[in-house]
Write an enzyme that holds these catalytic residues in place. Structure first.
Site, PDB file in Angstrom:
ATOM      1  N   SER A 196       4.030   2.090   8.172  1.00  0.00           N
ATOM      2  CA  SER A 196       3.463   1.081   7.147  1.00  0.00           C
ATOM      3  C   SER A 196       5.103   0.744   6.513  1.00  0.00           C
ATOM      4  CB  SER A 196       2.666   1.884   6.129  1.00  0.00           C
ATOM      5  OG  SER A 196       1.345   1.888   6.963  1.00  0.00           O
ATOM      6  N   HIS A 249       0.804  -1.243  -0.048  1.00  0.00           N
ATOM      7  CA  HIS A 249      -0.020  -0.042  -0.008  1.00  0.00           C
ATOM      8  C   HIS A 249       0.821   1.473  -0.072  1.00  0.00           C
ATOM      9  CE1 HIS A 249       0.127  -0.066   4.524  1.00  0.00           C
ATOM     10  NE2 HIS A 249       0.125   1.007   4.484  1.00  0.00           N
ATOM     11  N   ASP A 259       1.243  -7.670   2.050  1.00  0.00           N
ATOM     12  CA  ASP A 259       1.283  -6.139   1.785  1.00  0.00           C
ATOM     13  C   ASP A 259       2.672  -5.725   1.744  1.00  0.00           C
ATOM     14  OD1 ASP A 259       0.821  -3.572   1.735  1.00  0.00           O
ATOM     15  OD2 ASP A 259      -0.446  -3.538   3.482  1.00  0.00           O
TER      16      ASP A 259
HETATM   17  N1  ARG Z   1      -4.479   0.211   7.503  1.00  0.00           N
HETATM   18  C1  ARG Z   1      -3.370   0.265   6.738  1.00  0.00           C
HETATM   19  C2  ARG Z   1      -2.357   1.782   7.016  1.00  0.00           C
HETATM   20  O1  ARG Z   1      -2.921   2.685   7.293  1.00  0.00           O
HETATM   21  C3  ARG Z   1      -3.323   0.337   5.063  1.00  0.00           C
HETATM   22  C4  ARG Z   1      -3.665  -0.692   4.596  1.00  0.00           C
HETATM   23  C5  ARG Z   1      -3.868  -0.834   3.080  1.00  0.00           C
HETATM   24  N2  ARG Z   1      -5.162  -1.725   2.688  1.00  0.00           N
HETATM   25  C6  ARG Z   1      -6.271  -1.503   2.338  1.00  0.00           C
HETATM   26  N3  ARG Z   1      -6.910  -2.491   2.436  1.00  0.00           N
HETATM   27  N4  ARG Z   1      -6.744  -0.380   2.219  1.00  0.00           N
HETATM   28  O2  ARG Z   1      -1.369   1.422   7.289  1.00  0.00           O
END
Ligand code: ARG
Length: 716
Positions: free
Chosen positions: A651, A86, A222
């Site tokens: 992330s 992401h 991811d």
């Molecule tokens: N929740 C994660 C973050 O903010 C991002 C994940 C991205 N995946 C998704 N399905 N939108 O770091």
């Protein structure tokens, strides 16, 4: 048993209970003093110097900030960089076309020549940091207004930046901590030639989509991979065919031995923002006014994007990245509302503030702290409706590309119209390039729908506060439905096609631009968004000073127990361990601290936008084709949990074992972790990580890109 023994030893040694593992985003320069002993007891085998050293190579040299908002780590001597899918998403989408759809199908460069440079992507290395609190605070006094204070501080910051940037070689950033009570400067070096090496298909990289996002049990690959290039001497350089892969000072060995409950785990990275000192009334404002508006506005943007994204791969690629980041925070903000309500966080904070207020009104504290809590509460009371308004407006500005032409293309064109012929000739190429970029990212029918829908929402829901004057007028003239107006504005405006912008450059006229309906509307909204009444300006000023004092007083009185500063996109370390959650029917792993490929396949839904899987994954799962990445228990572990304290910006961060070897990549938190913005709950909050063995399995076994894994140093 072992645990009992450990806690006995801890009790005997009187380990300060104030510094806790799991909670805390710590500065590397204070690890030795604050955390190292505790970390060693939990399983760290490195010295503090091996984590952060100014003069010698250390762990910190392998960690970079990725494109300003994420974290990544070096994993080979040739500049391979690993981050989340992401985090690479925007670049991957940009490098994809309907014909060569790398986002959808995945991609691995079979040679360096095939690595692809996105238009802009940079990584930032951390060189060193230091305390400059005394120097900054010597410039200010209590009689200054907040604006005066800021001006004095900024002047000193400018000096510090200049003294440390070595003639432009480094980026220097001075940041405020503990709400303006402490200051540190950070020295960085940026590399701008960063190329895509590979990515899993979106079906793996974003498996589970928004349904699984922010939730456990999770099964997502991811990750994506890039390579940093520099000039022949290893210095940063603009993109050039002659650039060579960077030889980093340090890169992470990768441990494929697997992890177990209670194993030590630390994460280094760039957490973006926490608000652990936020007053109770601030939490209330967010839960009742700001976030509900955010959630509603984001959803309207998403629904209108989705309508078009479903029509074709080409349209999907235009909006995929914007949709994903909007959806991510849409779910996050709803999760925060739910978690903060469930935990009663505002109440907990209010109790602490009551205690503080009693302390603050003791004779010896009253002069400095007596009205802190009252000032803070007044500010929130006065701005509740504004915060609702601002959040509707913010989602309008974020999801509609044309709502912001006032500060982007519009301003350029107005300056162009006002310039003389020579200046115009100079400006034209950059404007054309800007137009080129702009129209890659928009689809006019979608933009009409987004803008009209957002205006409809904003003009009916943000009315507890004054709405933008032109929006109000148009709304009244059209019974609150902006569809007709927006369609007409798009027909007339010069901003809605490259050809119109070109024609304008050939025959510019100031009147034409200053009367352009989209430009006028955008300016009206932006001006309104940035303006405030004198009363609010005053309350904001007083709030700034009061909040600073609240934090100072909470520390001085020891009523506040937090020993680390809020996250603010500076490099931090958090440590804890691999840690399960209570058993969960939805997870069939033996211990609820990991998930498996078999579990992922159980979630599979053929053809589904979120839960589809490549045939090959199904087959490999059936044949237990896990190669050298199978766990001792025979399964392939996919994701796992730790109790580290992270937030957005972390992330892509490396999860490291006690030897500083890579065991995973942090990529998300569970639902409960969303309250982590304002409070850390060690019982319930978890970090969700991709197991490094799954990463390598996807690269080597699933994608057949073993040459990439061969670049890394694997240990067991
Ligand atoms: N929740 C994660 C973050 O903010 C991002 C994940 C991205 N995946 C998704 N399905 N939108 O770091």
């Amino acid at each position: 048993m072992k645990k009992l023994l450990l806690s006995l030893i801890a009790a005997i040694m009187l380990v300060p209970s104030s510094v806790k593992a799991d909670e805390g985003m710590w500065f590397l320069m204070f690890i030795e003093r604050l955390n190292h002993r505790d970390m060693q007891k939990m399983g760290l085998q490195l010295t503090a110097e091996e984590i952060y050293s100014i003069n010698n190579h250390s762990l910190k040299d392998a960690i970079v900030q990725f494109n300003g908002g994420c974290t990544a780590e070096l994993v080979s001597k040739d500049g391979l960089v690993l981050t989340n899918h992401h985090c690479g998403y925007d670049a991957i989408a940009e490098l994809s076309t309907a014909e060569k759809n790398h986002l959808k199908n995945g991609f691995w460069a079979s040679s360096r020549k095939e690595e692809m440079k996105p238009s802009s992507l940079f990584v930032r290395f951390f060189v060193r940091m230091d305390d400059c609190t005394k120097r900054i605070l010597a410039q200010v006094n209590d009689n200054m207004s907040e604006a005066e204070r800021e001006k004095a501080i900024n002047a000193e910051i400018a000096k510090i930046e200049k003294e440390n940037n070595e003639g432009g070689k480094y980026v220097v950033s001075v940041r405020s901590f503990f709400q303006g009570n402490e200051f540190y400067y950070f020295v960085y070096q940026d590399y701008k030639d960063v190329r895509l090496v590979g990515t899993p298909p979106e079906s793996l990289g974003k498996f589970g989509g928004d349904t699984d996002n922010w939730e456990w049990p999770r099964h997502t690959a991811d990750f994506s991979m890039f390579r940093v290039y520099g000039d022949a001497n290893g210095n940063p350089a603009e993109y050039s065919e002659n650039n060579v892969p960077l030889k980093p000072k340090h890169y992470l060995p990768v441990n494929i031995g697997g992890v177990q409950e209670n194993d030590f785990a630390m994460i280094l990275g760039y957490p973006g923002r926490t608000n652990r000192w936020m007053p109770a009334a601030g939490i209330e404002q967010n839960v009742k006014f700001a976030y509900p508006a955010w959630v509603e506005g984001a959803k309207v943007g998403m629904d209108n994007m989705k309508k078009y994204m479903n029509q074709s791969d080409a349209l999907n690629l235009i909006y995929a990245s914007k949709f994903a980041s909007t959806a991510n925070y849409w779910k996050n903000r709803q999760g925060m509302i739910d978690a903060l309500t469930k935990f009663g966080t505002a109440k907990t904070k209010a109790a602490q503030e009551a205690k503080f207020n009693a302390w603050a009104n003791k004779k010896e504290n009253k002069a400095k702290y007596g009205n802190v809590v009252e000032t803070i509460n007044n500010y929130y009371k006065l701005t509740n409706e504004k915060s609702r308004h601002d959040n509707y407006m913010m989602q309008l500005l974020r999801t509609s590309a044309f709502a912001t032409v006032g500060r982007t293309m519009g301003r350029q064109l107005e300056n162009y119209a006002k310039a003389d012929a020579a200046k115009r000739a100079q400006m034209a190429p950059a404007i054309l390039e800007m137009a080129e970029e702009m129209f890659k990212e928009v689809h006019i029918p979608a933009e009409k729908d987004i803008l009209a829908a957002q205006l409809n929402l904003y003009s009916t829901k943000a009315t507890g506060y004054a709405i933008a004057p032109l929006v109000e007028k148009i709304g009244k003239e059209n019974n609150g439905d902006f569809t007709k107006y927006v369609n007409a504005a798009f027909d007339l405006s010069i901003f809605t096609s490259k050809d119109r912008i070109k024609a304008f450059l050939d025959l510019p006229s100031e009147g034409m631009i200053t009367n352009d309906p989209l430009y006028v509307l955008s300016n009206d909204m932006l001006t309104h968004f940035n303006s405030k009444s004198d009363a609010i300006a005053k309350a904001q000023n007083d709030y700034g000073a009061a909040f600073r004092k609240l934090v100072e007083g909470l520390r001085e009185s020891k009523i506040g127990t937090i020993k680390y500063p809020d996250a603010n996109s500076t490099l931090r370390l958090t440590y804890g361990k691999v840690r399960s959650l209570p058993a969960d029917k939805r997870n069939d792993a033996k211990i609820n601290n990991y998930t498996t490929l078999a579990g992922q396949v159980k979630k599979y839904k053929k053809g589904d936008a979120e839960f589809d899987l490549p045939e090959r994954v199904l087959e490999m799962n059936k044949n237990k084709d896990f190669g050298r990445y199978a766990d001792k228990d025979g399964s392939l572990h996919v994701n796992f949990l730790t109790d580290n304290d992270i937030t957005g910006g972390n992330s892509g961060s490396p999860v490291l074992n006690g030897k500083g070897e890579l065991i995973g990549l942090a990529f998300d938190g569970n639902i409960e972790a969303m309250a982590g913005d304002v409070i850390f709950d060690k019982k319930l909050q978890r970090t969700i990580n991709v197991d490094i063995r799954y990463v390598l399995w996807v690269i080597e076994n699933f994608s057949g890109a073993k040459h990439i894994v061969d670049e890394m140093t694997l240990v067991k």
